[in-house]
Design an enzyme around this catalytic site. Structure first.
Site, PDB file in Angstrom:
ATOM      1  N   HIS A  35       2.590   4.868  -0.652  1.00 48.91           N
ATOM      2  CA  HIS A  35       2.582   6.146  -0.836  1.00 48.91           C
ATOM      3  C   HIS A  35       4.031   6.771  -1.065  1.00 48.91           C
ATOM      4  O   HIS A  35       5.499   6.058  -0.641  1.00 48.91           O
ATOM      5  CB  HIS A  35       2.008   6.821   0.668  1.00 48.91           C
ATOM      6  CG  HIS A  35       2.026   6.602   2.042  1.00 48.91           C
ATOM      7  ND1 HIS A  35       3.646   6.863   2.388  1.00 48.91           N
ATOM      8  CD2 HIS A  35       2.062   5.469   3.160  1.00 48.91           C
ATOM      9  CE1 HIS A  35       4.219   5.952   3.365  1.00 48.91           C
ATOM     10  NE2 HIS A  35       2.755   5.255   3.839  1.00 48.91           N
ATOM     11  N   SER A  89      -0.388   5.150   5.118  1.00 45.43           N
ATOM     12  CA  SER A  89      -1.390   3.959   5.130  1.00 45.43           C
ATOM     13  C   SER A  89      -3.086   4.152   6.127  1.00 45.43           C
ATOM     14  O   SER A  89      -3.936   4.173   5.414  1.00 45.43           O
ATOM     15  CB  SER A  89      -1.163   2.488   5.149  1.00 45.43           C
ATOM     16  OG  SER A  89      -0.319   2.696   4.237  1.00 45.43           O
ATOM     17  N   HIS A 100       6.929   6.142   1.205  1.00 43.86           N
ATOM     18  CA  HIS A 100       7.755   4.592   0.967  1.00 43.86           C
ATOM     19  C   HIS A 100       8.996   4.717  -0.435  1.00 43.86           C
ATOM     20  O   HIS A 100      10.132   4.517  -0.436  1.00 43.86           O
ATOM     21  CB  HIS A 100       6.756   3.176   0.670  1.00 43.86           C
ATOM     22  CG  HIS A 100       5.294   3.198   1.640  1.00 43.86           C
ATOM     23  ND1 HIS A 100       3.938   3.503   1.400  1.00 43.86           N
ATOM     24  CD2 HIS A 100       5.826   2.173   2.925  1.00 43.86           C
ATOM     25  CE1 HIS A 100       4.066   2.431   2.460  1.00 43.86           C
ATOM     26  NE2 HIS A 100       4.829   1.755   2.881  1.00 43.86           N
ATOM     27  N   ASN A 157       0.784  -1.256   0.132  1.00 49.52           N
ATOM     28  CA  ASN A 157      -0.018  -0.134  -0.046  1.00 49.52           C
ATOM     29  C   ASN A 157       0.791   1.155  -0.111  1.00 49.52           C
ATOM     30  O   ASN A 157       0.758   1.868   0.805  1.00 49.52           O
ATOM     31  CB  ASN A 157      -1.029   0.133   1.285  1.00 49.52           C
ATOM     32  CG  ASN A 157      -2.445   1.223   0.592  1.00 49.52           C
ATOM     33  OD1 ASN A 157      -2.307   2.182   1.779  1.00 49.52           O
ATOM     34  ND2 ASN A 157      -2.517   0.941  -0.217  1.00 49.52           N
ATOM     35  N   GLU A 164      12.009   7.468   9.221  1.00 55.19           N
ATOM     36  CA  GLU A 164      11.968   8.443  10.441  1.00 55.19           C
ATOM     37  C   GLU A 164      10.920   7.667  10.995  1.00 55.19           C
ATOM     38  O   GLU A 164      10.317   8.628  12.571  1.00 55.19           O
ATOM     39  CB  GLU A 164      12.631   9.553  10.798  1.00 55.19           C
ATOM     40  CG  GLU A 164      14.396   9.469  10.278  1.00 55.19           C
ATOM     41  CD  GLU A 164      15.132   9.956  10.976  1.00 55.19           C
ATOM     42  OE1 GLU A 164      14.580  11.843  10.581  1.00 55.19           O
ATOM     43  OE2 GLU A 164      16.228  10.551  10.963  1.00 55.19           O
TER      44      GLU A 164
END
Ligand code: PAF
Length: 283
Positions: free
Chosen positions: A34, A188, A37, A32, A150
């Site tokens: 975004h 997410s 990531h 998932n 982080e």
């Protein structure tokens, strides 16, 4: 970009790269994907020559079966996004592939207070589940470098400790939290917010900035500042689990003279449990 589902295929590809002297960078995810990531994947490209991304929704880190069932799964979009980011290999295993080996690494690790405090207090077993899967992914992939955000700061500290405890030669690369333009950290879980909650959500980050500014201004009444921040979040419509001012290396309560601090918060907004943090270098 190649996608594999078995440890045997993963190992075969990685060992052939390693014999050619490639440097392997692992980006573990639960899918998932975004922008947060994708920033990890972009950072990975600067840390080595082959990017391996894992997509695995780890059952062990969910304490409630309904959370696991509701966790958003978007494999097609994820693969397209990883392809665009020039990922070399995606590891997408099933549960039994990752957990075929019955020995729990976690059982041989010292169960420190790091796991039980902050988010660990509110999500029992969560960090034990994270540590278990991350150590398995490390073992299977044998990367030179692994990249973590982080945003999940306690997770990052625990993984750095895990690498030390297991004596692994893996460099852990942190990547700064990616935010929407109004300050809300990508997650997410933001998908669970309705429009009214979404409008309130940036106040979590704003509150951390406010606490950070007060610390930079010389205030050191940490426990008072924590409870006041939690109260303000409550008034804004959150149900805060905690606001905590900690030493950024150890996550112990920040000492008066601490120079590297983490201000961490977790708060529910409707059905979403949001977490965020701010790192502060003073003095
Ligand atoms: O941060 C996450 O997405 C997960 O906790 C991780 C590190 C991929 C382990 O399942």
């Amino acid at each position: 970009m190649r996608t594999v589902a078995t440890v045997a295929d993963l190992r075969q590809q990685i060992s052939s790269w390693k014999t050619r002297g490639e440097r392997i960078v692992l980006v573990p995810t639960m899918g998932n994907l975004h922008d947060g990531h994708l920033a990890l994947v972009r950072h990975a490209a600067r840390c080595g020559s082959k990017i391996v991304c894992s997509i695995f929704v780890n059952r062990l880190q969910f304490d409630r079966p309904e959370d696991l069932a509701a966790y958003p799964r978007t494999p097609h979009e994820d693969l397209e996004a990883l392809q665009r980011e020039n990922t070399d290999l995606v590891f997408m295993p099933e549960h039994d592939e990752v957990y075929a080996e019955r020995h729990r690494v976690q059982e041989s690790l010292p169960a420190g207070p790091l796991y039980q405090q902050l988010c660990g207090e509110f999500r029992p077993g969560f960090f034990e589940g994270v540590a278990e899967v991350v150590s398995r992914l490390f073992h299977m992939t044998d990367p030179d470098v692994a990249v973590f955000g982080e945003k999940d700061y306690q997770q990052l500290v625990i993984i750095k400790q895990l690498v030390k405890d297991l004596g692994l030669a893996i460099r852990i690369e942190p990547v700064a939290t990616q935010r929407e333009s109004d300050g809300l950290a990508f997650s997410s879980r933001n998908a669970y917010l309705n429009p009214q909650e979404r409008a309130i959500a940036p106040q979590l980050h704003a509150e951390l900035v406010r606490v950070g500014d007060r610390i930079k201004g010389g205030q050191r009444t940490f426990s008072l500042m924590e409870s006041q921040a939690a109260e303000r979040l409550q008034r804004a419509g959150f149900r805060p689990d905690y606001v905590a001012i900690r030493d950024a290396e150890t996550l112990e309560s920040a000492a008066y003279e601490a120079s590297h601090m983490a201000i961490l918060a977790a708060a529910w907004l409707g059905k979403a449990r949001l977490i965020d943090n701010m790192l502060l270098q003073t003095g």
